[in-house]
Design a protein around this motif. Structure first.
Motif, PDB file in Angstrom:
ATOM      1  N   ALA A   1       0.797  -1.252  -0.006  1.00 47.02           N
ATOM      2  CA  ALA A   1       0.105  -0.120  -0.082  1.00 47.02           C
ATOM      3  C   ALA A   1       0.839   1.192   0.034  1.00 47.02           C
ATOM      4  O   ALA A   1       2.079   1.171   0.319  1.00 47.02           O
ATOM      5  CB  ALA A   1      -0.738  -0.059   1.204  1.00 47.02           C
TER       6      ALA A   1
ATOM      7  N   PRO B   1      -0.511   5.634   0.385  1.00 49.33           N
ATOM      8  CA  PRO B   1      -1.498   6.658   0.754  1.00 49.33           C
ATOM      9  C   PRO B   1      -2.422   6.619  -0.579  1.00 49.33           C
ATOM     10  O   PRO B   1      -2.173   6.745  -1.313  1.00 49.33           O
ATOM     11  CB  PRO B   1      -0.921   7.638   1.066  1.00 49.33           C
ATOM     12  CG  PRO B   1       0.247   7.669   1.746  1.00 49.33           C
ATOM     13  CD  PRO B   1       0.813   6.282   0.886  1.00 49.33           C
TER      14      PRO B   1
ATOM     15  N   ASP C   1      -6.713   2.908   2.523  1.00 48.95           N
ATOM     16  CA  ASP C   1      -5.822   3.602   3.946  1.00 48.95           C
ATOM     17  C   ASP C   1      -6.463   2.892   5.146  1.00 48.95           C
ATOM     18  O   ASP C   1      -5.987   2.164   5.954  1.00 48.95           O
ATOM     19  CB  ASP C   1      -5.997   5.095   4.008  1.00 48.95           C
ATOM     20  CG  ASP C   1      -4.972   5.583   3.120  1.00 48.95           C
ATOM     21  OD1 ASP C   1      -4.533   4.976   2.314  1.00 48.95           O
ATOM     22  OD2 ASP C   1      -4.922   6.874   3.012  1.00 48.95           O
ATOM     23  N   THR C   2      -7.838   2.948   5.237  1.00 49.17           N
ATOM     24  CA  THR C   2      -8.580   2.375   6.178  1.00 49.17           C
ATOM     25  C   THR C   2      -8.482   0.717   6.185  1.00 49.17           C
ATOM     26  O   THR C   2      -8.348   0.129   7.069  1.00 49.17           O
ATOM     27  CB  THR C   2     -10.225   2.464   6.218  1.00 49.17           C
ATOM     28  OG1 THR C   2     -10.433   3.821   6.192  1.00 49.17           O
ATOM     29  CG2 THR C   2     -11.045   1.798   7.345  1.00 49.17           C
TER      30      THR C   2
ATOM     31  N   ARG D   1      -5.004  -0.137   7.564  1.00 51.01           N
ATOM     32  CA  ARG D   1      -4.731  -0.017   8.888  1.00 51.01           C
ATOM     33  C   ARG D   1      -5.399  -1.222   9.608  1.00 51.01           C
ATOM     34  O   ARG D   1      -4.763  -1.589  10.459  1.00 51.01           O
ATOM     35  CB  ARG D   1      -5.410   1.233   9.384  1.00 51.01           C
ATOM     36  CG  ARG D   1      -4.643   2.586   9.203  1.00 51.01           C
ATOM     37  CD  ARG D   1      -5.105   3.638   9.991  1.00 51.01           C
ATOM     38  NE  ARG D   1      -6.523   3.865   9.514  1.00 51.01           N
ATOM     39  CZ  ARG D   1      -6.786   4.741   8.637  1.00 51.01           C
ATOM     40  NH1 ARG D   1      -5.905   5.738   8.000  1.00 51.01           N
ATOM     41  NH2 ARG D   1      -8.250   4.859   8.463  1.00 51.01           N
TER      42      ARG D   1
ATOM     43  N   ARG E   1       5.130  -1.340   2.653  1.00 55.38           N
ATOM     44  CA  ARG E   1       4.866   0.059   2.194  1.00 55.38           C
ATOM     45  C   ARG E   1       6.254   0.282   1.495  1.00 55.38           C
ATOM     46  O   ARG E   1       7.317   0.807   2.296  1.00 55.38           O
ATOM     47  CB  ARG E   1       4.488   1.088   3.215  1.00 55.38           C
ATOM     48  CG  ARG E   1       3.048   0.664   3.768  1.00 55.38           C
ATOM     49  CD  ARG E   1       2.744   1.581   4.926  1.00 55.38           C
ATOM     50  NE  ARG E   1       1.458   1.577   5.288  1.00 55.38           N
ATOM     51  CZ  ARG E   1       0.758   0.595   5.986  1.00 55.38           C
ATOM     52  NH1 ARG E   1       1.326  -0.671   6.332  1.00 55.38           N
ATOM     53  NH2 ARG E   1      -0.503   0.516   6.146  1.00 55.38           N
TER      54      ARG E   1
END
Length: 603
Positions: A76, A78, A113-114, A117, A130
């Motif tokens: 991922a 952002p 992004d959710t 996380r 990342r």
């Protein structure tokens, strides 16, 4: 084919959909988490899925790094998240939590992004990778002003220039950094734009090196000049294949296997070509060629063993390591220290120039002197680090060293019987016993006349000492020395016995045997590095382990007449090569093979 699902409010004038299509994604649009879950469920299970926010602003290469790298199940940046087939179930569970049964998500929610996380916080066991973006931009602006600012940041950085720079290894030798990489990266881009794969470039490098070896084998000055030029071309292609893989993110298990083995195959085939060329001119340098191969392989085993012993050690610090880190802050010392270890770029450049201008004998003596000095320098530094650090080595490290030792059934039996005794021996017992047995064996083989029973007796003693050396876990400060000492013992014995036979063809046959066994040892290293462990136990048993092969060559020297020794070694080499290659190829083309790509080339 891969599928990218765009989520979030529409953004007029956005080029995101076109960027995703340029990366090979089939693009679909979803208004919320539940619809995204339905779209993902409709995608075939064998395909990659990406979730990207429609408001994403950033460089195409940032998306490429996040969404197309095959090495990471989840990745991922952002505003963008990807999941390969192995991680699709985890993504689906994260989506179920994000949707909450409402059918949509809040307009200001950045769903990728959710999800990232949620995956990080969950117990799925697969981390979200990342990538390092550096100056690249990847953002989801919250308002028009932030969007304009992000677009200006994108325009200020040349995406393609960053991509080209990142295609080159961050840490490389002086010759490679300043004499090859400045232009080889453009060759890599040229190859990418024409659809060439890293594996094709790797194969081209191998073929070029084999042609160079053939030119050297002619024994003529024009042949030597052509060989030197072609060896440099082969090295440029060797740099290009890795840069192409990084430029286009084309990593594969097959590429890992080719990359792990072809460099050694090229170099050692070139040694053989030089020896054949010298023989045409009446100069027998096979002993020097074999000695150069033995020295180079043992250098690599020192590198591999030390790194495997220490890469996950606890409290792994020492004053020597601190001094080395301090010297790294002084630019010129970094380059001097990289050059004096004679890494592959400097070594191949030296070989190429000396081949063109001198004789094979000079080439091999230069290699032996240069690599011998480099081996003493690096080993001395590692010895200092080992005796001054307070490292606690893990069970994984001890197992890796045991696998690198390549102990067969005879040493294994001795280890089991002597385990109670070994546990009571001092901490330095393992490397000392291994070194003692190796020294006696090689010295006896080198000094005894051919046909003498003494090398066979020394080989029997070597079985005992090497078995006791691995009878307890190799967690001592200097236990990483055991595998390279055992390699030197086995290879050195083959060299010494073939030289003492003093019969036509004995040394070339010994060269072939050491090459076959060395391939097995390199194969073991790259399996361990990939996290899949050593080759299967049956393979080690079938080819005898290091002590079984050493005992076999000593027994053959005692029983077989000198003129026939080459045939005995050739038969042994063919048998080892056949078994090892078949199993290695089976493993590296299987789905379980790791995508190992070194960012630090061994010397």
């Amino acid at each position: 084919m891969s599928t990218a699902i765009l989520t979030g409010p529409p953004v007029p004038g956005s080029s995101l959909e076109g960027d995703l299509r340029s990366l090979g994604f089939d693009v679909r649009v979803s208004p919320g988490a539940d619809e995204t879950a339905a779209l993902i469920a409709a995608v075939p299970a064998a395909e990659r899925v990406a979730v990207v926010d429609t408001r994403f602003v950033g460089h195409v290469h940032a998306l490429r790094l996040a969404l197309t790298d095959p090495r990471f199940p989840l990745a991922a940046v952002p505003g963008a998240l990807t999941a390969q087939p192995a991680a699709r179930a985890a993504l689906t569970r994260a989506l179920a939590g994000a949707g909450g049964g409402s059918g949509t998500t809040a307009v200001d929610t950045v769903l990728p992004d959710t999800l990232a996380r949620s995956l990080d916080e969950g117990a799925e066991g697969t981390p979200v990778h990342r990538p390092e973006l550096g100056s690249l931009v990847a953002a989801v602006p919250a308002d028009p002003a932030a969007r304009d600012e992000a677009r200006r940041a994108v325009a200020a950085v040349d995406d393609e220039a960053v991509r080209l720079r990142s295609a080159v290894k961050a840490r490389d030798g002086f010759f490679t950094t300043y004499c090859v990489s400045p232009y080889s990266r453009y060759i890599a881009r040229w190859c990418a734009r024409r659809g060439f794969t890293p594996n094709q470039v790797t194969t081209a490098s191998l073929i070029t090196a084999l042609i160079a070896a053939g030119c050297a084998a002619t024994g003529t000055r024009s042949g030597y000049v052509a060989a030197g030029v072609l060896l440099i071309v082969s090295f440029v292609l060797d740099c290009t294949d890795g840069q192409l893989a990084r430029y286009s993110l084309q990593y594969s298990t097959m590429g890992a296997w080719l990359d792990a083995t072809f460099d050694r195959a090229k170099e050692y085939a070139y040694y053989a070509g030089l020896a054949l060329g010298a023989a045409r001119g009446g100069d027998d340098v096979w002993a020097l060629a074999l000695a150069a191969m033995v020295l180079q392989t043992c250098r690599h085993v020192v590198d591999f063993s030390f790194n495997e012993a220490n890469h996950d050690a606890v409290s792994n610090t020492s004053p020597t390591a601190a001094l080395s880190d301090k010297l790294d802050s002084v630019g010129w010392t970094v380059w001097v220290r990289r050059m004096i270890v004679l890494p592959i770029g400097e070594r191949w450049a030296m070989i190429a120039v000396l081949t063109a201008l001198t004789t094979p004998r000079v080439v091999f003596w230069a290699l032996l002197i240069g690599c011998g000095f480099a081996a003493c320098y690096t080993t001395a530094g590692r010895l200092l680090r080992s005796v001054t650090r307070k490292a606690v080595r893990t069970d994984r490290a001890a197992q890796a060293l045991a696998d690198l030792a390549d102990s067969g059934p005879l040493a294994g039996a001795v280890a089991r019987v002597s385990a109670p005794l070994a546990r009571r021996l001092p901490a330095l017992a393992a490397p000392v016993l291994a070194l003692l047995g190796a020294a006696v064996l090689v010295a006896t083989a080198a000094l005894s006349p051919y046909g003498s029973p003494w090398p066979l007796a020394a080989a029997a003693l070597y079985v005992l000492t090497s078995g006791i050396a691995v009878a307890r876990p190799l967690k001592g400060a200097l236990d990483w020395l055991v595998p390279p000492v055992l390699r030197a013992a086995e290879y050195g014995t083959v060299l010494a016995l073939a030289a003492r036979a003093d019969a036509p063809g004995a040394l070339p046959a010994a060269f072939g045997l050491v090459a076959a066994v060395a391939y097995h040892h390199y194969d073991t290293v790259y399996r361990i590095r990939g996290g899949t462990g050593a080759p299967p136990g049956w393979l080690v048993r079938v080819i005898g382990g290091h002590e079984g092969r050493t005992l076999a060559v000593a027994l053959l020297a005692a029983l077989v007449a000198a003129p026939d020794y080459r045939w005995a070694l050739t038969a042994l080499a063919a048998a080892v090569a056949l078994v090892v290659l078949v199993e290695s190829i089976r493993f590296w083309v299987s789905s379980g093979a790791p995508a190992v790509h070194d960012e630090g080339e061994p010397a």
